[in-house]
Design a protein around this motif. Structure first.
Motif, mmCIF file in Angstrom:
data_model
loop_
_atom_site.group_PDB
_atom_site.id
_atom_site.type_symbol
_atom_site.label_atom_id
_atom_site.label_comp_id
_atom_site.label_asym_id
_atom_site.label_seq_id
_atom_site.Cartn_x
_atom_site.Cartn_y
_atom_site.Cartn_z
ATOM 1 N N VAL A 138 0.837 -1.206 0.000
ATOM 2 C CA VAL A 138 0.000 0.000 0.000
ATOM 3 C C VAL A 138 0.872 1.257 0.000
ATOM 4 C CG1 VAL A 138 -1.874 1.209 1.156
ATOM 5 C CG2 VAL A 138 -1.801 -1.279 1.189
ATOM 6 N N TRP A 145 -6.552 1.959 0.842
ATOM 7 C CA TRP A 145 -6.534 0.886 -0.158
ATOM 8 C C TRP A 145 -7.449 -0.237 0.312
ATOM 9 C CZ3 TRP A 145 -4.452 -0.436 -4.831
ATOM 10 C CH2 TRP A 145 -4.270 -1.789 -5.127
ATOM 11 N N SER A 189 -8.523 4.174 -3.132
ATOM 12 C CA SER A 189 -7.960 3.313 -4.175
ATOM 13 C C SER A 189 -8.272 1.854 -3.896
ATOM 14 C CB SER A 189 -6.440 3.516 -4.251
ATOM 15 O OG SER A 189 -5.829 3.143 -3.029
ATOM 16 N N GLY A 190 -7.993 1.014 -4.879
ATOM 17 C CA GLY A 190 -8.187 -0.415 -4.753
ATOM 18 C C GLY A 190 -9.444 -0.894 -5.449
#
Length: 413
Positions: free
Chosen positions: A206, A229, A353-354
């Motif tokens: 991450v 993340w 994010s992710g």
């Protein structure tokens, strides 16, 4: 006859002393190389204008860098009045850096030239690997990418390995990643050092995503931000004053264990991963929320199912109340954990994010922003991640390239 003591500051031939002609030349060299990386091929005149150097000095600089193999002539300007000017660019073959993105299912390796262009990649599947296979598989994955680039292992200047969890700097052992068999050996780093012909570093996956966003994506220009993340696990990267905050044991950002309302406390975290922020808003929560609001869905594989549900919800939330409720509930859960981070860190920016967040797009981002405004005293701006292709691998390459350039571009030696 009076003499000078070798190494005395200011004496001729002393390397690395601020203010000496050698150091000033090296600073100009690095400035020119950074400009060529940022802008692409430039003429001598353009380099002179951007650096403030005179034409003779810029010519000497380019001749010096060309002789050192750091720049190459790439053609001439066209379509402008007057004679065509020679263009120069960073020599892509001046050095190469490599990166590994490690997950339980595979090791993804890549090699980039000094300009950052990826010139070789290789994926090594690692299903059911044993604890004794790690060093061999690392070398095999790297060798596959190197061969794809038409290089040899000895041509790689530096390697960065990205893994879940973090290596404890005091013990050298991987923590917070029990799902990576073989990576927890106390002698692993020493074994890798023997097996690999180049210097290597390791970093939390991450954290590497945050490096990619800071260098190339949504966090460019920001020195204080949090990246959240969400894929197989929930994690965060903390960038404070422009630097990653890793913590005493390397475990800063392991927010999946964060105590939050509505879930059990995570006890004995080395043995169990249930409870906390991971249970509230981890990838497995998305299909459960979907079922609760009346959307029929499978639960596993969690990442793929969550990404599909969020994609559908982002597309249909204005016409289907169930998808709107899915986004509302999930956003509130994400904001609950983020509020704790904001209360302590007060970041200027949060990057979402992710694969279990990004598919929700702007509808999810806006909802998390609104929920966080109700839960937190400060109001950081929320943005979606911009590096959407292999962000862990890209961050590892950026980290390896930064260290490689610092060494290769240093002409003061």
């Amino acid at each position: 006859m009076a003499g000078t003591t070798p190494g005395t500051p200011g004496t001729p031939g002393t390397p690395g002393i601020p203010g000496t002609p050698r150091v000033l030349r090296a600073m100009n060299d690095r400035a020119a190389l950074d400009l060529l990386l940022a802008h692409g091929p430039l003429s001598r005149t353009r380099i002179g204008k951007l650096t403030g150097l005179s034409k003779p000095t810029a010519s000497q600089l380019l001749a010096r860098l060309e002789a050192a193999g750091l720049v190459v002539a790439t053609g001439t300007t066209e379509g402008r009045p007057g004679p065509n000017a020679q263009l120069y660019a960073v020599n892509p073959r001046a050095a190469h850096a490599a990166a590994l993105d490690v997950s339980p299912e595979r090791i993804h390796a890549a090699v980039a030239d000094i300009t950052g262009e990826v010139v070789g990649e290789f994926r090594l599947p690692t299903p059911g690997r044993g604890a004794d296979d790690v060093v061999r598989q690392v070398v095999d994955a790297l060798d596959g990418a190197v061969k794809d680039a038409g290089l040899a292992l000895g041509d790689v200047h530096r390697l960065v390995i990205g893994t879940p969890g973090a290596f404890d700097p005091a013990t050298g052992r991987l923590r917070y990643a029990s799902h990576l068999p073989g990576w927890h050996s106390p002698t692993l780093l020493e074994e890798l050092a023997v097996a690999l012909p180049m210097p290597f570093e390791y970093e939390n996956d991450v954290n590497l995503v945050a490096i990619a966003e800071q260098r190339l994506g949504a966090a460019r220009g920001h020195d204080n931000f949090v990246l959240l993340w969400n894929e197989t696990g929930l994690g965060a990267a903390l960038v404070l004053g422009g630097r990653l905050h890793r913590g005493f044991t390397g475990g800063a950002g392991e927010v999946g264990f964060l105590p939050v309302p509505g879930t059990p406390l995570v006890r004995q975290v080395a043995k169990a991963n249930s409870g906390g922020f991971q249970e509230l808003a981890g990838v497995q929560s998305v299909p459960r929320i979907a079922k609760a609001v009346g959307i029929r869905t499978a639960e596993q594989p969690y990442v793929e199912v969550a990404a599909r549900l969020l994609t559908e919800a982002a597309a249909r939330h204005t016409e289907d109340e169930r998808h709107a409720r899915l986004l509302d509930t999930y956003a509130e859960r994400l904001a609950t954990g983020l509020a704790a981070l904001v209360a302590v860190l007060d970041p200027e920016l949060i990057v979402l994010s992710g694969a279990a967040i990004s598919p929700g797009g702007e509808p999810l981002r806006a909802r998390v922003q609104a929920q966080l405004a109700d839960l937190a005293a400060s109001r950081p701006r929320l943005v979606l991640a911009a590096v959407d292709r292999q962000p862990v691998l890209r961050g590892a390459l950026e980290s390896a390239l930064a260290a490689t350039r610092d060494e290769v571009f240093d002409t003061s030696r």
